[in-house]
Every structure is written in structure tokens, then in C-alpha cells.
Design an enzyme around this catalytic site. Structure first.
Site, PDB file in Angstrom:
ATOM      1  N   ASP A 174      38.971   8.220  54.616  1.00 46.28           N
ATOM      2  CA  ASP A 174      39.599   9.536  54.754  1.00 46.28           C
ATOM      3  C   ASP A 174      38.712  10.608  54.138  1.00 46.28           C
ATOM      4  O   ASP A 174      38.504  11.691  54.710  1.00 46.28           O
ATOM      5  CB  ASP A 174      40.971   9.504  54.071  1.00 46.28           C
TER       6      ASP A 174
ATOM      7  N   HIS B 160      40.255  13.638  62.390  1.00 53.01           N
ATOM      8  CA  HIS B 160      41.694  13.516  62.172  1.00 53.01           C
ATOM      9  C   HIS B 160      42.489  13.634  63.466  1.00 53.01           C
ATOM     10  O   HIS B 160      43.564  13.024  63.596  1.00 53.01           O
ATOM     11  CB  HIS B 160      42.168  14.542  61.138  1.00 53.01           C
TER      12      HIS B 160
ATOM     13  N   HIS C   6      42.399  10.232  64.853  1.00 53.19           N
ATOM     14  CA  HIS C   6      43.396   9.444  64.115  1.00 53.19           C
ATOM     15  C   HIS C   6      44.780   9.653  64.702  1.00 53.19           C
ATOM     16  O   HIS C   6      45.540   8.702  64.940  1.00 53.19           O
ATOM     17  CB  HIS C   6      43.413   9.829  62.633  1.00 53.19           C
TER      18      HIS C   6
ATOM     19  N   HIS D  26      45.775   4.953  57.105  1.00 50.18           N
ATOM     20  CA  HIS D  26      45.379   6.283  57.581  1.00 50.18           C
ATOM     21  C   HIS D  26      43.864   6.440  57.568  1.00 50.18           C
ATOM     22  O   HIS D  26      43.248   6.819  58.578  1.00 50.18           O
ATOM     23  CB  HIS D  26      46.035   7.345  56.699  1.00 50.18           C
TER      24      HIS D  26
END
Length: 367
Positions: free
Chosen positions: A171, A254, A257, A271
């Protein structure tokens, strides 16, 4: 737009920091609701109770239902109002933090975030990622203020599963590359402003720390050893990444994601693991120099982050199965459009396929 930087009111990190949680909470309110999982109570519940025994503010534990959804947020807001809590504490991981922040916002009370893991940059941000009750990405909730307190007990975090800290590295690594894209495109940040040298410097420091200390921290944490490298990675995963993404902005990593959350077989992945594949895909979309792509693949594999669809649990790589991921990543409200060039679902699909191929080749070369 003006240069804008935002951050939590207070950030505390160190061995045994959780022993002071009650003292800090008493400065925020007189009756605390602590959102925590059943496992969290087993791990740190007694420590939290002892910290509150020395303060004038009582604490009540409330078990998290498992998903940061509108249903769970509404349940907690109702509980706060019915029982007169005036400070919210989130203890655990990313979805607990986001739920606690959102519930505190709607209830109009301050919030303290106390991670037991370093798996995301969620603790410091004025943002909650809302999912459906089934676990699919739904929306970003932008909050008017960052948490009043973020407290990181590195002794507790060093004892958490290694996979979670490694996921946090994934992340955090996206922070610099997404910040760079936002600078190049002139996109605004989450603070409603533009990126300044301080913010971009933080994002670059996050990258540098991950590269210099990531593998050392991973090796130390295999034995749950709390070393200087581990301390630096916890800070990079949480504070540097948190300030960096929020004050610089995010882009393709992101968004991809968020697209991957459309696949049920990915729901078990962390995540940061999905974000990491998004970072690899973003680098392919940007057509970065081969040296940069190779360096990033080597680092990702060394610390144990997924670089292929198979590692994410995706076995069906057909166009029919993956195009919904690309379509979701390109949603008009998502951050893919912060890239410094026009992006469509076809480009995302092809970049994901190529990223998977690069990842498989890199893994094969390591064997």
C-alpha cells in the site's frame, strides 16, 4: 489551487505506546466506545483496560461486524447516541479504522485510531473507504478532519502476522508512484489543494524508506523482532504513506485495487496486496524504463508481495472475466483519471495482462 497539507492532530509511535491510550483518550472525551474485533480483545483488550484504569474516562468494547459498510456505520452511530459516548476509538486494522472514523464523523465526536497492525495507510487519513455488506468497493467518504490521535504501539505491531506488515508495504509503495502521476497531471489532492514540495518530499521519503528497510524489516519480523528497520517501516506504512497519499493524491494503483474488489476470488487478499498489483499495472501503463520496472519487481518479490493474478487467487484470466475489473477501475468518480494521460478500460485490461506476464517471468527467473 493553494498548496495544502493535512495530517492527524497527534501521531504517537513507540514500544508500549498503547499503555498510554487511556490518558490520551481522556483528553478527548469522558466516555469512550472502542470498536475492536474479538481477536483484538484477546490480543490487547487487557492492556487497553489497564490504560483506562489510570484515567477518568471509562471504555466500553464493541465488536466490529467485519465490513466497513453503511449498515455497520449506521449501527454504531445509533449506539453512540443512545448510550452517550463522546469519543470513538478504533483498534485493529484498516476497515475498523475507516468504520470508526466514519461513525465518529456522523455522531459528531472525536476519534482516536490505535492500530494493532501496519497493513495500510488508513489510520492517519480523513478518508473512509466504504464497501457493500458483501465486500465490494462502494465509495470514498471524504471527512472534514483527520483523526484526533493516531497511536502506534510497535511492540504490538511486531507481534502481528508478517503478511499484514508486508501488505502495508505494498500500500505504501503506491504512494510515491501515484503522487508522481498526480504531480505530472496537475491533479488535486484529498485536501482540496495542489501538491507542494513538502507533500511530494514525504511521498519520496516513503519510497526511499521502503527500498532501504523493507527487506530488512521483513526478515526481522519473521522472528517478531522489533528492530530499527521495523520501526522505520511501521512509520513509512502508516505516517509517511498516510500523509503522502492524502496530500499528493492517488491514481491508477488504487483504482485498479477497487476494480479487483469486483472479483470474489480476490476478497481474501489484503488491501495492500491488491494495491501492489495495481502499482505494477500503473508502471506498465506509464511505460517506465525497464530498469525501474525490474527494480520494482525485484523489490516486490523480495518482500513477498503478489505480482501475478495467480498470487491474487485469480485463475480465470480471460477477457470476459477481467474486463469488469478494468471497467470498474475506470469509473468516472475513481482516481484512475488522475493519470497524466487519457486512460480507458481497454488500456487497463492490456496493462493488467502485461503486468501479470512480467510478474510471472520475474518469479520464474528467481527460481
Amino acid at each position: 489551487m493553494a498548496v495544502t497539507v493535512i495530517s492527524p492532530s497527534r501521531y504517537v509511535q513507540g514500544r508500549g505506546a498503547m499503555n498510554d491510550l487511556g490518558m490520551y483518550a481522556a483528553k478527548l472525551g469522558s466516555k469512550a466506545l472502542c470498536l475492536i474485533s474479538a481477536g483484538g480483545i484477546d490480543r490487547v483488550g487487557e492492556r487497553i483496560e489497564k490504560s483506562f484504569a489510570q484515567s477518568e474516562a471509562p471504555v466500553v468494547f464493541e465488536k466490529f461486524n467485519g465490513e466497513c459498510s453503511r449498515t455497520e456505520i449506521d449501527r454504531l452511530v445509533k449506539l453512540v447516541k443512545e448510550q452517550g459516548f463522546d469519543v470513538m476509538i478504533g483498534v485493529g486494522g484498516g476497515k475498523i479504522f475507516d468504520t470508526a472514523k466514519a461513525a465518529a464523523y456522523y455522531a459528531g465526536i472525536p476519534v482516536a485510531i490505535c492500530p494493532t497492525v501496519a497493513s495500510t495507510d488508513a489510520p492517519c487519513s480523513a478518508l473512509s473507504v466504504i464497501y457493500t455488506d458483501e465486500g465490494a468497493f462502494a465509495e470514498y467518504l471524504f471527512l472534514p478532519a483527520n483523526p484526533n490521535l493516531v497511536l502506534m504501539d510497535t511492540e504490538v505491531i511486531a507481534q502481528s502476522p508478517l503478511r499484514l506488515t508486508v501488505s502495508g508495504m505494498g500500500d505504501a509503495m503506491a504512494t510515491y508512484f501515484e503522487a508522481r502521476a498526480c504531480v505530472n497531471s496537475g491533479a488535486g489532492n484529498f485536501a482540496g489543494g495542489t501538491v507542494g514540495v513538502t507533500s511530494f518530499g514525504i511521498a519520496k521519503l516513503c519510497y526511499d524508506t521502503l527500498v532501504s528497510d523493507g527487506l530488512k524489516a521483513k526478515i526481522a519480523l519473521e522472528s517478531q523482532a522489533l528492530t530499527p528497520a521495523v520501526e522505520r517501516i511501521i512509520e513509512a506504512n502508516t505516517l509517511l504513506s498516510g500523509l503522502g497519499f492524502e496530500s499528493c493524491g492517488i491514481a491508477a494503483a488504487h483504482a485498479i485495487h477497487n476494480g479487483l474488489t469486483q472479483l470474489p476470488e480476490c476478497h481474501h487478499m489484503q488491501h495492500g496486496e491488491k494495491v501492489n498489483f495495481g502499482t505494477l499495472t500503473q508502471l506498465v501503463m506509464e511505460n517506465v524504463p525497464e530498469e525501474e520496472l525490474t527494480e520494482m519487481l525485484d523489490w516486490m518479490i523480495a518482500v513477498g508481495l503478489p505480482v501475478t493474478f495467480a498470487e491474487l487467487g485469480v485463475t480465470d484470466t480471460s477477457r470476459e472475466h477481467l474486463m469488469p475489473v478494468a471497467d470498474a477501475a475506470c469509473a468516472p468518480t475513481d482516481t484512475l483519471h488522475n493519470m497524466p494521460f487519457e486512460v480507458d478500460a481497454e488500456m487497463v485490461y492490456n496493462a493488467m495482462i502485461a503486468a501479470d506476464t512480467y510478474g510471472r517471468r520475474a518469479l520464474s527467473a528467481k527460481r
